[in-house]
Scaffold this motif. Structure first.
Motif, mmCIF file in Angstrom:
data_model
loop_
_atom_site.group_PDB
_atom_site.id
_atom_site.type_symbol
_atom_site.label_atom_id
_atom_site.label_comp_id
_atom_site.label_asym_id
_atom_site.label_seq_id
_atom_site.Cartn_x
_atom_site.Cartn_y
_atom_site.Cartn_z
ATOM 1 N N ASP A 8 64.262 31.545 35.758
ATOM 2 C CA ASP A 8 63.028 31.060 35.079
ATOM 3 C C ASP A 8 61.960 31.530 35.702
ATOM 4 O O ASP A 8 61.335 31.361 36.832
ATOM 5 N N GLU A 39 61.368 30.879 29.541
ATOM 6 C CA GLU A 39 60.836 29.554 29.021
ATOM 7 C C GLU A 39 59.453 28.909 29.756
ATOM 8 O O GLU A 39 59.043 28.375 28.915
ATOM 9 N N ASN A 40 59.183 29.120 30.761
ATOM 10 C CA ASN A 40 58.075 28.771 31.571
ATOM 11 C C ASN A 40 57.106 29.775 31.925
ATOM 12 O O ASN A 40 56.206 29.545 32.558
ATOM 13 N N HIS A 161 71.735 26.870 30.170
ATOM 14 C CA HIS A 161 70.771 26.147 30.375
ATOM 15 C C HIS A 161 70.667 24.806 30.681
ATOM 16 O O HIS A 161 70.791 23.869 29.691
ATOM 17 N N HIS A 186 67.576 26.744 34.299
ATOM 18 C CA HIS A 186 66.719 25.471 34.338
ATOM 19 C C HIS A 186 66.312 24.790 35.163
ATOM 20 O O HIS A 186 65.406 24.225 35.152
ATOM 21 N N HIS A 188 65.770 25.636 38.335
ATOM 22 C CA HIS A 188 64.894 26.395 39.115
ATOM 23 C C HIS A 188 64.998 26.582 40.712
ATOM 24 O O HIS A 188 64.485 27.130 41.445
#
Ligand SMILES: [Fe+2]
Ligand SMILES: [Fe+2]
Length: 268
Positions: A8, A39-40, A161, A186, A188
C-alpha cells in the motif's frame, strides 16, 4: 516472468518514496511487470487520476486497491473508464453494477497475458461484501468461460486485501494451484511468512510504502488521541521521520510460481 508487487503506497510520503527508491529497485531486480496497491496513494484514503499518473510516471505498470478505492468521489466516476490500469475488490454486493473491475487480463505482448484480480476480506472489515471464497470461484468460472484466454498457462496475481491473518492464509490455501500468487495487503504491516503453497506464491501482507515512524501512515499524536479519548481527531499524515518500502518479488514459470522473496528497504 518476474513480478514486483509493492505494498500500500501511502500519501505523498509514499509517492516520494516510490520516486526515490524504484529506479534502483528496477535496476537490481529487472521485473517484467510492476504492480502496486494504491488505495491510500492520495492523502492516505483514496486515489485520484493524478496520483495514478504520477505513480505510472515513476514506473508502476498496474494497480490494485481496497476499500479506500471509493474514498474520493471523483474517482468513482473515473473508474468507469475500463482502460484505467486498476482493479478494485471483486466481491462486493451488486459487483456488476459498481464502477471499476474486479479482475483484468493484460496483454504483455511477447511476454504473453497475465491476469490481475482483487478480493477483499470479510473478517474485521466493515465492507458490504460477499464471501471471498465463493466469489473467487465465481471469478474463476468467469475466466474459464473466456475463449481468448488459456487459464491453465496464464500467470494470475491475486491481491487479497484483508485484515485477519487467518482468513488470508486460508484463502491462500483455498485458491492454491489455481492462481500464481496470493499477495495480502491492507494491514500495512509486512509479514515474513512468504512461501510457496503448491504452485502458488503466498504472503499474508506485503506491507506498505510511506512513513515508518507512524501508525500505518498516521502520525502518532492524532491516533494516540483517538485511542485515549471518546472524541476523535482527524488523522494526520506523518510527514516526518523514516520511510519504508515493502515489496515482494514473485518468479513465475508458465502459471506456476517458483519463488517469492521479500524486498524491503528503510530510508532515513
Ligand atoms: Fe491500505
Ligand atoms: Fe485497506
Amino acid at each position: 516472468m518476474k513480478i514486483l508487487f509493492i505494498g500500500d503506497i501511502s500519501g505523498r510520503p509514499g509517492r516520494e518514496t516510490i520516486k526515490s527508491v524504484l529506479p534502483e529497485v528496477q535496476n537490481n531486480i529487472q521485473p517484467d511487470l510492476i504492480i502496486a496497491n494504491c488505495e491510500n496513494a492520495a492523502g492516505g484514503r483514496g486515489i485520484t487520476k493524478e496520483t495514478l499518473n504520477e505513480l505510472q510516471g515513476s514506473g508502476i505498470d498496474y494497480f490494485t486497491s481496497g476499500e479506500h478505492v471509493w474514498g474520493i468521489r471523483q474517482f468513482r466516476d473515473d473508474l468507469y473508464d475500463s482502460e484505467l490500469p486498476i482493479v478494485r475488490p471483486y466481491n462486493y454486493e451488486q459487483t456488476d453494477t459498481l464502477p471499476g473491475k474486479g479482475f483484468d487480463v493484460l496483454d504483455l505482448g511477447s511476454k504473453g497475458q497475465i491476469i490481475i484480480g482483487s478480493l477483499i476480506g470479510q473478517t474485521f472489515m466493515r465492507e458490504p461484501v460477499r464471501s471471498p471464497f465463493w466469489m473467487f470461484d465465481e471469478m474463476y468460472r468467469e475466466l474459464e468461460s473466456r475463449d481468448d484466454l488459456d487459464l491453465e498457462s496464464t500467470p494470475f496475481i491475486l491481491d487479497f486485501h484483508a485484515e485477519a491473518t487467518s482468513e488470508k492464509v486460508t484463502l491462500g490455501n483455498y485458491v492454491k494451484d489455481r492462481v500464481s500468487a496470493v499477495l495480502g495487503t491492507h494491514t500495512h504491516v509486512a509479514t515474513a511468512d512468504n512461501r510457496l503453497m503448491g504452485k502458488t506464491a503466498f504472503v499474508t501482507d506485503v506491507g506498505m510504502v510511506g512513513p515508518l515512524d507512524a501508525s500505518l501512515w498516521v502520525e502518532f499524536e492524532s491516533v494516540t488521541h483517538n485511542f485515549k479519548y471518546p472524541y476523535k481527531e482527524q488523522f494526520k499524515m506523518a510527514e516526518e521521520g523514516r520511510r519504508v518500502f515493502n515489496s515482494v518479488v514473485v518468479e513465475i514459470e508458465g502459471k506456476e510460481a517458483v519463488s517469492i522473496t521479500r524486498f524491503d528497504k528503510v530510508i532515513d
